[in-house]
Design an enzyme around this catalytic site. Structure first.
Site, PDB file in Angstrom:
ATOM      1  N   HIS A 177      10.266   9.318  -2.049  1.00  0.00           N
ATOM      2  CA  HIS A 177      11.181   8.597  -2.928  1.00  0.00           C
ATOM      3  C   HIS A 177      11.431   9.394  -4.214  1.00  0.00           C
ATOM      4  CE1 HIS A 177      10.468   5.519   0.043  1.00  0.00           C
ATOM      5  NE2 HIS A 177       9.166   5.608  -0.209  1.00  0.00           N
ATOM      6  N   GLU A 193       5.517   3.527  -6.379  1.00  0.00           N
ATOM      7  CA  GLU A 193       5.131   4.513  -5.369  1.00  0.00           C
ATOM      8  C   GLU A 193       5.666   5.891  -5.734  1.00  0.00           C
ATOM      9  OE1 GLU A 193       5.865   5.495  -0.610  1.00  0.00           O
ATOM     10  OE2 GLU A 193       6.790   3.726  -1.541  1.00  0.00           O
ATOM     11  N   HIS A 215       3.259   9.448   0.611  1.00  0.00           N
ATOM     12  CA  HIS A 215       3.724   8.087   0.411  1.00  0.00           C
ATOM     13  C   HIS A 215       2.543   7.169   0.141  1.00  0.00           C
ATOM     14  CE1 HIS A 215       7.975   8.492   1.822  1.00  0.00           C
ATOM     15  NE2 HIS A 215       7.460   9.568   2.410  1.00  0.00           N
ATOM     16  N   GLU A 271       0.584   7.932   4.425  1.00  0.00           N
ATOM     17  CA  GLU A 271       0.564   6.717   3.618  1.00  0.00           C
ATOM     18  C   GLU A 271      -0.855   6.617   3.078  1.00  0.00           C
ATOM     19  OE1 GLU A 271       3.127   4.886   2.951  1.00  0.00           O
ATOM     20  OE2 GLU A 271       4.583   5.091   4.585  1.00  0.00           O
TER      21      GLU A 271
END
Length: 321
Positions: A109, A146, A202, A284
């Site tokens: 992101h 995040e 992430h 993640e």
């Protein structure tokens, strides 16, 4: 440390030598000087011998003095454990064991995505389908984004890899660009760099009762612009190394909600993996919506351990061990 040589003393012919002390016939006043000279020479020879043999490897020897080629110190005011400054082009000094290797780090992101919803919502081709360019990502219940987490870990990881001589490239950094890039472009950055390994960082936004990390591997897909068959096997090996290093360094358990306790998940719907032509995986690092994981993800010292675990895994993969 060196001392200045005072040079020879000027004679004083108008000052006669004092008589020799009684009871010590034949001994010159210069005897102390001779003894001192012998002691200094003996000490110097002993030191040279010590240096030739080497100090004992018990950690007691003082480190060598810093030279002009030493690594730059951390920036003034930088917190303990934070990554130091890096070269503008992301290239390490080359002094490490992995000089010539290239790693692309993809911080998931972008902190500016929320200001560009129309751009990040537009669909792009991911080879087997079309999906949105990017998303804003998730956050902890207290608002720690995040995108901030992934960029911080990426910086720490870059520093560690550069110490090994690795050339490191980020898909975006510190607001440049101010949104994105799109998932297809992120894949192209790794491909253009001919990366030996690529990692997308992430943190998940799963149900509050779920916790743990998982590494996402590319499925062997072939369709449209996507063909991961040449890199699927190598990506699996990379993912296994990353998962092992991350687990050892952080103590974070494998995901309780995906991967069946292995910490490994295979997917075919992620453009960043589908379009990659170099070994690439996602991680993640934890669930931002889980209270226990959130406490870790918001800790600077834990993020440093996370970067160390990721570095360990990537370095192990690059060395083929």
């Amino acid at each position: 440390m060196s001392y200045a040589d005072p040079g020879p003393r000027s004679p004083h012919p108008d000052r006669p030598e004092p008589p020799e002390p009684p009871g010590r016939p034949g001994r010159s006043r210069r005897t102390p000087v001779v003894l001192l000279t012998a002691l200094v020479c003996g000490g110097l020879l002993g030191w040279l011998g010590y240096e030739a043999v080497g100090a004992p490897d018990d950690g007691s020897a003082a480190p060598p003095p810093a030279s002009a080629s030493s690594a730059s110190p951390a920036a003034p005011g930088a917190p303990s454990g934070s990554p130091g400054p890096s070269s503008e082009d992301g290239k390490g000094s080359g002094a490490g064991t992995l000089a010539g290797k290239v790693v692309v780090i993809d911080p998931g992101h972008n902190p500016g995505n929320f200001r560009h919803t129309s751009q990040i919502n537009r669909p792009v081709d991911i080879g087997t389908d079309r999906k949105e360019c990017d998303t804003t990502g998730t956050s902890t219940n207290d608002g720690y984004a995040e995108a901030r987490f992934t960029l911080d870990v990426a910086h720490r990881l870059r520093t560690l890899l550069q110490r090994q001589g690795v050339t490191v490239k980020l898909t975006h950094d510190d607001g440049s660009p101010d949104w994105g890039p799109c998932v297809d472009e992120r894949a192209r950055i790794g491909n253009s760099a001919h990366a030996d390994a690529a990692l997308s960082i992430h943190a998940d936004g799963a149900a509050p009762g779920d916790r743990g990390f998982h590494v996402i591997l590319p499925a062997a897909v072939h369709g449209g612009a996507a063909d991961t068959r040449p890199i699927a096997a190598a990506s699996e090996v990379l993912g296994e190394h990353v998962a092992d290093g991350f687990r050892r360094s952080t103590g974070e358990p494998p995901s309780t909600y995906l991967g069946g306790g292995t910490g490994l998940v295979t997917r075919k719907d992620l453009g960043g993996l589908n379009l990659s032509t170099v070994p690439k995986v996602f991680i993640e690092c934890g669930n931002m919506r889980n209270r226990t994981d959130a406490a870790l993800l918001t800790s600077g010292s834990w993020r440093q351990r996370a970067a160390e675990g990721l570095s360990e895994g990537i370095v192990s993969f690059l060395r083929g061990s």
